[in-house]
Design a protein around this motif. Structure first.
Motif, PDB file in Angstrom:
ATOM      1  N   THR A 197     -10.580  -9.895   8.247  1.00  0.00           N
ATOM      2  CA  THR A 197     -11.985  -9.775   8.619  1.00  0.00           C
ATOM      3  C   THR A 197     -12.285 -10.592   9.873  1.00  0.00           C
ATOM      4  O   THR A 197     -13.185 -10.249  10.651  1.00  0.00           O
ATOM      5  CB  THR A 197     -12.885 -10.206   7.449  1.00  0.00           C
ATOM      6  N   PHE A 198     -11.505 -11.623  10.106  1.00  0.00           N
ATOM      7  CA  PHE A 198     -11.684 -12.463  11.296  1.00  0.00           C
ATOM      8  C   PHE A 198     -10.735 -12.083  12.432  1.00  0.00           C
ATOM      9  O   PHE A 198     -10.641 -12.799  13.431  1.00  0.00           O
ATOM     10  CB  PHE A 198     -11.458 -13.933  10.924  1.00  0.00           C
ATOM     11  N   ASP A 199     -10.056 -10.958  12.300  1.00  0.00           N
ATOM     12  CA  ASP A 199      -9.033 -10.572  13.283  1.00  0.00           C
ATOM     13  C   ASP A 199      -9.646  -9.731  14.404  1.00  0.00           C
ATOM     14  O   ASP A 199      -9.248  -8.595  14.639  1.00  0.00           O
ATOM     15  CB  ASP A 199      -7.901  -9.805  12.587  1.00  0.00           C
ATOM     16  N   VAL A 200     -10.628 -10.318  15.080  1.00  0.00           N
ATOM     17  CA  VAL A 200     -11.273  -9.659  16.223  1.00  0.00           C
ATOM     18  C   VAL A 200     -11.213 -10.665  17.372  1.00  0.00           C
ATOM     19  O   VAL A 200     -12.229 -11.157  17.857  1.00  0.00           O
ATOM     20  CB  VAL A 200     -12.717  -9.238  15.897  1.00  0.00           C
ATOM     21  N   MET A 201     -10.020 -10.988  17.781  1.00  0.00           N
ATOM     22  CA  MET A 201      -9.798 -12.084  18.717  1.00  0.00           C
ATOM     23  C   MET A 201     -10.429 -11.832  20.076  1.00  0.00           C
ATOM     24  O   MET A 201     -10.779 -12.767  20.791  1.00  0.00           O
ATOM     25  CB  MET A 201      -8.293 -12.342  18.861  1.00  0.00           C
ATOM     26  N   HIS A 202     -10.593 -10.556  20.434  1.00  0.00           N
ATOM     27  CA  HIS A 202     -11.091 -10.213  21.759  1.00  0.00           C
ATOM     28  C   HIS A 202     -12.607 -10.177  21.853  1.00  0.00           C
ATOM     29  O   HIS A 202     -13.165 -10.117  22.952  1.00  0.00           O
ATOM     30  CB  HIS A 202     -10.550  -8.838  22.174  1.00  0.00           C
ATOM     31  N   ASP A 203     -13.294 -10.207  20.710  1.00  0.00           N
ATOM     32  CA  ASP A 203     -14.753 -10.059  20.737  1.00  0.00           C
ATOM     33  C   ASP A 203     -15.365 -10.838  19.590  1.00  0.00           C
ATOM     34  O   ASP A 203     -16.060 -10.263  18.738  1.00  0.00           O
ATOM     35  CB  ASP A 203     -15.133  -8.580  20.664  1.00  0.00           C
ATOM     36  N   VAL A 204     -15.139 -12.126  19.562  1.00  0.00           N
ATOM     37  CA  VAL A 204     -15.711 -12.953  18.497  1.00  0.00           C
ATOM     38  C   VAL A 204     -17.243 -12.910  18.534  1.00  0.00           C
ATOM     39  O   VAL A 204     -17.875 -12.765  17.483  1.00  0.00           O
ATOM     40  CB  VAL A 204     -15.174 -14.393  18.570  1.00  0.00           C
ATOM     41  N   PRO A 205     -17.887 -13.007  19.703  1.00  0.00           N
ATOM     42  CA  PRO A 205     -19.349 -12.876  19.711  1.00  0.00           C
ATOM     43  C   PRO A 205     -19.830 -11.551  19.125  1.00  0.00           C
ATOM     44  O   PRO A 205     -20.847 -11.509  18.430  1.00  0.00           O
ATOM     45  CB  PRO A 205     -19.709 -13.001  21.193  1.00  0.00           C
ATOM     46  N   GLY A 206     -19.101 -10.464  19.402  1.00  0.00           N
ATOM     47  CA  GLY A 206     -19.473  -9.175  18.840  1.00  0.00           C
ATOM     48  C   GLY A 206     -19.328  -9.146  17.332  1.00  0.00           C
ATOM     49  O   GLY A 206     -20.154  -8.547  16.630  1.00  0.00           O
ATOM     50  N   LEU A 207     -18.286  -9.792  16.818  1.00  0.00           N
ATOM     51  CA  LEU A 207     -18.093  -9.864  15.366  1.00  0.00           C
ATOM     52  C   LEU A 207     -19.215 -10.674  14.719  1.00  0.00           C
ATOM     53  O   LEU A 207     -19.740 -10.303  13.666  1.00  0.00           O
ATOM     54  CB  LEU A 207     -16.733 -10.482  15.050  1.00  0.00           C
ATOM     55  N   ILE A 208     -19.583 -11.791  15.359  1.00  0.00           N
ATOM     56  CA  ILE A 208     -20.675 -12.608  14.831  1.00  0.00           C
ATOM     57  C   ILE A 208     -21.974 -11.811  14.808  1.00  0.00           C
ATOM     58  O   ILE A 208     -22.736 -11.852  13.834  1.00  0.00           O
ATOM     59  CB  ILE A 208     -20.826 -13.886  15.665  1.00  0.00           C
TER      60      ILE A 208
END
Length: 376
Positions: A197-208
């Motif tokens: 679920t936290f494996d969005v290394m390229h777009d952490v702001p987008g995941l938040i």
């Protein structure tokens, strides 16, 4: 490279930059002779694991200013990874170490291109693959931009948002989907929903933004508090640094120290797991000087908490050493109260490759209690 793209390549760009151009040229020679970039060579191609992580390494090396390889050829290679499904992609499941499979670069790419996710009822490890492919699309976009293909870059940047298709707001986790869009379970590669679920290394702001900041930080708190973090395997390696992006950098500082203490020791069995070709060690070495490449395909590093009161780095090619200074650093002072680079305050928990290779003094103020430094 499924292991080492996460931090070891970043370590090499700093400490062995003279090797980088030749390493990329070697990967491109694989592409010339075999038609694909390498996936997991040891030392011959094993055709295991998921994702085309050479894309990330090439993007990172370009972002960090390396020029001694054929960038046009590199783009052709990563473009093929991103756009050409493997042979028999609609016939095989491409299970882990399944015998007799063709090169499985981006297995399930057919349904990924059609639906925006790899279908779990058609391809093995589909959930992890979808998240990896979204990240690698972001990497390919960086290479496209570097070689002057803005329309391609825009296409892949848009496709890198495909991670959103796996987020199930009803559960608060990333989740597998079948071809028809129905939610299902499983589909992970050496992990689970807590890791990926936290494996969005390229777009952490987008995941938040997708999850909501409060839900994001609460899930991080549960991830660590309930013992879901598994540092013995690589997909967890960046998670401790994600608090930096959510306005709670003091939690990153505490977690990094805790992870290091629990998983590394100066004794024969000091690693909790095998070194995975150097990735485990690279996490420690970079974290020990207070940095980690959360998005490896970029030139940026998240700031953590250095482990030593002074480290002098004589980086190859740099005109002067980089002194990482943290007076008063100890086990009881894990928190960062201030940061400056050559006397200039650094207000955000982020540094770049140039900040490090330029040399000088990177000075941390340390505290026994959490502070508001780096809060955005």
């Amino acid at each position: 490279m499924w292991d080492t793209f996460r931090a070891e390549n970043a370590f090499l760009t700093l400490f062995a930059p003279e090797r980088i151009d030749d390493m990329v040229t070697s990967m491109l020679q694989d592409y010339r002779e075999g038609g694909w970039l390498p996936m997991w060579k040891n030392p011959a191609e094993t055709n295991i694991m998921v994702g085309t992580n050479a894309d990330s390494i090439i993007a990172e090396d370009i972002a960090k200013g390396f020029t001694g390889f054929d960038r046009e050829l590199a783009y052709k290679a990563v473009y093929k990874d991103a756009m050409t499904p493997p042979d028999r992609d609609t016939e095989l499941r491409f299970a882990d170490r399944e015998e007799g499979t063709p090169v499985e670069a981006r297995a399930g790419l057919t349904t990924y291109k059609r639906n925006g996710w790899v279908a779990a009822d058609r391809t093995a490890e589909a959930t992890s693959r979808t998240l990896d492919y979204a990240y690698e699309d972001w990497a390919v976009a960086q290479v496209a931009s570097a070689v002057g293909r803005p329309s391609d870059a825009a296409f892949f940047l848009n496709r890198s948002k495909n991670y959103r298709n796996l987020y199930n707001p009803a559960t608060g986790f990333m989740q597998a989907r079948n071809f028809d869009g129905a939610w299902t379970s499983g589909g992970w590669t050496e992990g689970n929903e807590w890791v990926y679920t936290f494996d969005v290394m390229h777009d952490v702001p987008g995941l938040i933004s997708l999850m909501g900041r409060d839900k994001f930080t609460a899930l991080l708190d549960r991830h660590f508090g309930e013992g879901h973090n598994n540092h013995t395997n690589e997909p967890s390696h960046h998670i401790g640094y994600l608090y930096d992006y959510a306005g709670q950098p003091w939690k990153t500082q505490a977690q990094v120290r805790s992870i290091a203490a629990a998983n590394y020791a100066n004794k024969p069995d000091g690693l909790t797991g095998n070194d995975d070709c150097g990735q485990m060690s690279s996490w420690y070495l970079l974290s020990s000087i207070g940095i980690y490449p959360v998005n490896p395909a970029s030139d940026s590093y998240a700031v953590g908490s250095p482990f030593f009161s002074k480290v002098t780095l004589r980086l190859p090619g740099s005109s002067r050493p980089l002194v990482v200074s943290s007076p008063g650093n100890s086990v009881s002072t894990p928190y960062v109260s201030s940061l400056s680079l050559n006397g200039k305050p650094v207000s955000k928990p982020t540094l770049t490759q140039r900040d490090l290779t330029g040399g000088g003094v990177l000075r941390f103020g340390m505290s026994a209690t959490p502070t508001t430094w780096g809060v955005s």
